[in-house]
Design an enzyme around this catalytic site. Structure first.
Site, short mmCIF file in Angstrom:
data_model
loop_
_atom_site.label_atom_id
_atom_site.label_comp_id
_atom_site.label_asym_id
_atom_site.label_seq_id
_atom_site.Cartn_x
_atom_site.Cartn_y
_atom_site.Cartn_z
N TYR A 91 104.67 113.55 113.01
CA TYR A 91 104.45 112.29 112.35
C TYR A 91 103.30 111.48 113.30
O TYR A 91 102.42 110.96 112.75
CB TYR A 91 105.85 111.54 112.39
CG TYR A 91 105.75 110.15 112.03
CD1 TYR A 91 105.19 109.52 111.02
CD2 TYR A 91 106.10 109.13 113.08
CE1 TYR A 91 105.20 108.11 110.55
CE2 TYR A 91 105.88 107.68 112.72
CZ TYR A 91 105.33 107.13 111.66
OH TYR A 91 105.12 105.80 111.46
N SER A 106 101.36 103.92 114.67
CA SER A 106 102.63 103.60 114.88
C SER A 106 102.81 103.83 116.53
O SER A 106 101.96 104.38 117.08
CB SER A 106 103.39 104.89 114.16
OG SER A 106 104.66 104.97 115.27
N1 LIG Z 1 109.03 100.53 109.88
C1 LIG Z 1 108.81 100.96 111.23
O1 LIG Z 1 109.53 100.68 112.36
C2 LIG Z 1 107.42 101.59 111.42
C3 LIG Z 1 106.89 101.87 112.84
C4 LIG Z 1 105.82 102.33 112.93
C5 LIG Z 1 104.90 102.53 111.93
N2 LIG Z 1 105.25 102.26 110.64
C6 LIG Z 1 104.45 102.69 109.19
O2 LIG Z 1 104.35 101.31 108.72
C7 LIG Z 1 104.41 101.91 107.17
C8 LIG Z 1 105.14 101.06 106.31
O3 LIG Z 1 106.43 101.62 106.96
P1 LIG Z 1 107.88 101.13 106.04
O4 LIG Z 1 108.64 101.01 107.30
O5 LIG Z 1 107.70 99.95 105.13
O6 LIG Z 1 108.25 102.54 105.54
P2 LIG Z 1 108.71 102.65 103.82
O7 LIG Z 1 109.17 104.26 104.07
O8 LIG Z 1 110.03 101.83 103.57
O9 LIG Z 1 107.64 102.61 103.09
C9 LIG Z 1 106.83 103.57 102.89
C10 LIG Z 1 106.31 103.49 101.24
O10 LIG Z 1 105.31 104.47 101.07
C11 LIG Z 1 105.80 105.04 99.81
N3 LIG Z 1 105.00 106.40 99.94
C12 LIG Z 1 105.32 107.34 100.68
N4 LIG Z 1 104.33 108.42 100.57
C13 LIG Z 1 103.67 108.14 99.19
C14 LIG Z 1 102.80 108.82 98.79
N5 LIG Z 1 102.22 109.88 99.01
N6 LIG Z 1 102.02 108.05 97.72
C15 LIG Z 1 102.49 106.86 97.35
N7 LIG Z 1 103.75 106.18 98.07
C16 LIG Z 1 104.12 106.75 99.04
C17 LIG Z 1 107.29 105.48 99.93
O11 LIG Z 1 107.82 105.41 98.80
C18 LIG Z 1 107.89 103.96 100.63
O12 LIG Z 1 108.20 103.13 99.48
C19 LIG Z 1 104.42 103.59 106.91
O13 LIG Z 1 103.02 103.87 107.35
C20 LIG Z 1 104.95 103.90 108.53
O14 LIG Z 1 104.82 105.04 109.01
C21 LIG Z 1 106.55 101.64 110.25
#
Ligand SMILES: NC(=O)c1ccc[n+]([C@@H]2O[C@H](COP(=O)([O-])OP(=O)(O)OC[C@H]3O[C@@H](n4cnc5c(N)ncnc54)[C@H](O)[C@@H]3O)[C@@H](O)[C@H]2O)c1
Length: 334
Positions: A152, A127
């Protein structure tokens, strides 16, 4: 046809990635479908994937080593894209344990499984928050990032360190992707653009932190998906230490001020008849764990893949507003 394990497949980025890959690959989607935000949205995303024969969904927790191992044993994935995580900066202030379980123990289980069932490439989400309060812009992957300002961010930086150790020790080709504020249709309701929209629809006041003086490199979901697909298909070459390990930024490379962003969002919501007037704005100080700006240097991504995100905020928010109108059945018929 490759077998690709996507963790977080019910999530925003994971479901869009699975959609992009499912026609030509066998996709194993894994997710615990937790209640961090509206589960209906996660189910809606999964529903769109479940009609594909090439898509298999497994509900389970990354922190459950037995489940993770059994998936690798059964499907022997060629590529793993680890997107499951406890996301969100502000939530980590009140719910630290969720970050340890999903982001540290869960990621450790993925690394162990990749060690025991070798894969062609492990790609995982890091991230932009690892940059903390980095003063230098744009943020480059060789900047020193040892000063996280939220748990985080600390877990995401830890993922990069853990992946490096496993890459070195067990020759696992691994690439970490530092995503910058991803947005778009069926995105995350816990993120500012979505929360603002929900409030605007109800005619409620919106809270703007640091008195609006904040900048974000907003990155449209399709650009993120294109970036992940490009990276996924090309495992890193050994670096000077012989380690097949890389980290890239994926961001729009053009930060927008929070105020411009709110104005564009309001314009789009008015265009689609979702709101009729702009909201009252409550200007507040900076929140704990927040950063002043994010700005991605994507030159490494461009050099290695000839690609960089390019969707403008105007276009991206237009698509979001259009989706919002259809999904929540609000607004006019324009
Ligand atoms: N969206 C953003 O702006 C952004 C920015 C930087 C990093 N990220 C990273 O990208 C990745 C995806 O992000 P996103 O926006 O799609 O988030 P999101 O929350 O929509 O997707 C994450 C998914 O992981 C699942 N999850 C969480 N913990 C879990 C576990 N222990 N076991 C199984 N499933 C689990 C959740 O149910 C969710 O559906 C994440 O790692 C997030 O930290 C996202």
């Amino acid at each position: 046809m490759k077998t690709i394990l996507i963790t977080g497949a019910a999530g925003f980025i994971g479901s869009n990635l699975a959609q992009a890959l499912v026609s030509d690959n066998k996709i194993i989607g894994f997710d615990n479908v937790n209640y961090y935000y509206d589960v209906n949205l996660k189910e809606h995303r999964l529903l769109q994937l479940q009609s594909y024969e090439n898509f298999t969904f497994i509900k389970g927790d990354l922190a459950d080593k037995h489940v993770v191992d059994s998936i690798f044993e059964l499907y022997k994935p060629d590529i793993v894209v680890n997107l499951a995580a406890q996301a969100g900066v502000r939530y980590s202030i009140d719910n630290p344990q969720a970050y340890i379980d999903s982001n540290l123990i869960g990621f450790f289980n993925i690394l162990e499984a990749c060690r025991n069932y070798p894969v062609d490439h492990l790609v995982y989400a890091s991230s932009s928050s690892v940059y903390g309060s980095n003063k230098k812009v744009p943020y480059a992957t060789d900047d020193q990032v040892d000063n996280p300002v939220s748990l985080y961010a600390a877990t995401k930086k830890s993922n990069e360190l853990m992946a490096h150790a496993y890459s070195k020790l067990y020759d696992i080709p691994a690439t970490g992707l530092r995503f910058f504020t991803v947005y778009g249709p069926a995105g995350r309701p816990d993120m500012a653009y979505f929360k603002f929209t929900n409030k605007l629809v109800k005619g409620e006041k919106i809270q703007i932190y640091n008195y609006g003086d904040m900048y974000r490199d907003f990155t449209y979901i399709d650009d993120i998906v294109t970036g992940v697909v490009n990276v996924m298909n090309k495992a890193p070459e050994p670096n000077e230490d012989g380690v097949r390990y890389k980290v890239y930024n994926i961001g729009n490379n053009s930060p927008e001020s929070l105020m411009d962003f709110v104005n564009t969002l309001e314009d789009k919501l008015m265009k689609y008849g979702i709101i009729n007037s702009v909201a009252d704005k409550e200007l507040l100080p900076m929140q704990p764990g927040d950063v002043y700006q994010t700005y991605a240097d994507v030159s490494e991504l461009e050099k290695d893949f000839g690609f960089k995100p390019s969707t403008s905020l105007d276009e991206g928010l237009d698509r979001f507003a259009k989706w919002y109108r259809e999904y929540y059945k609000v607004g006019g018929d324009k």
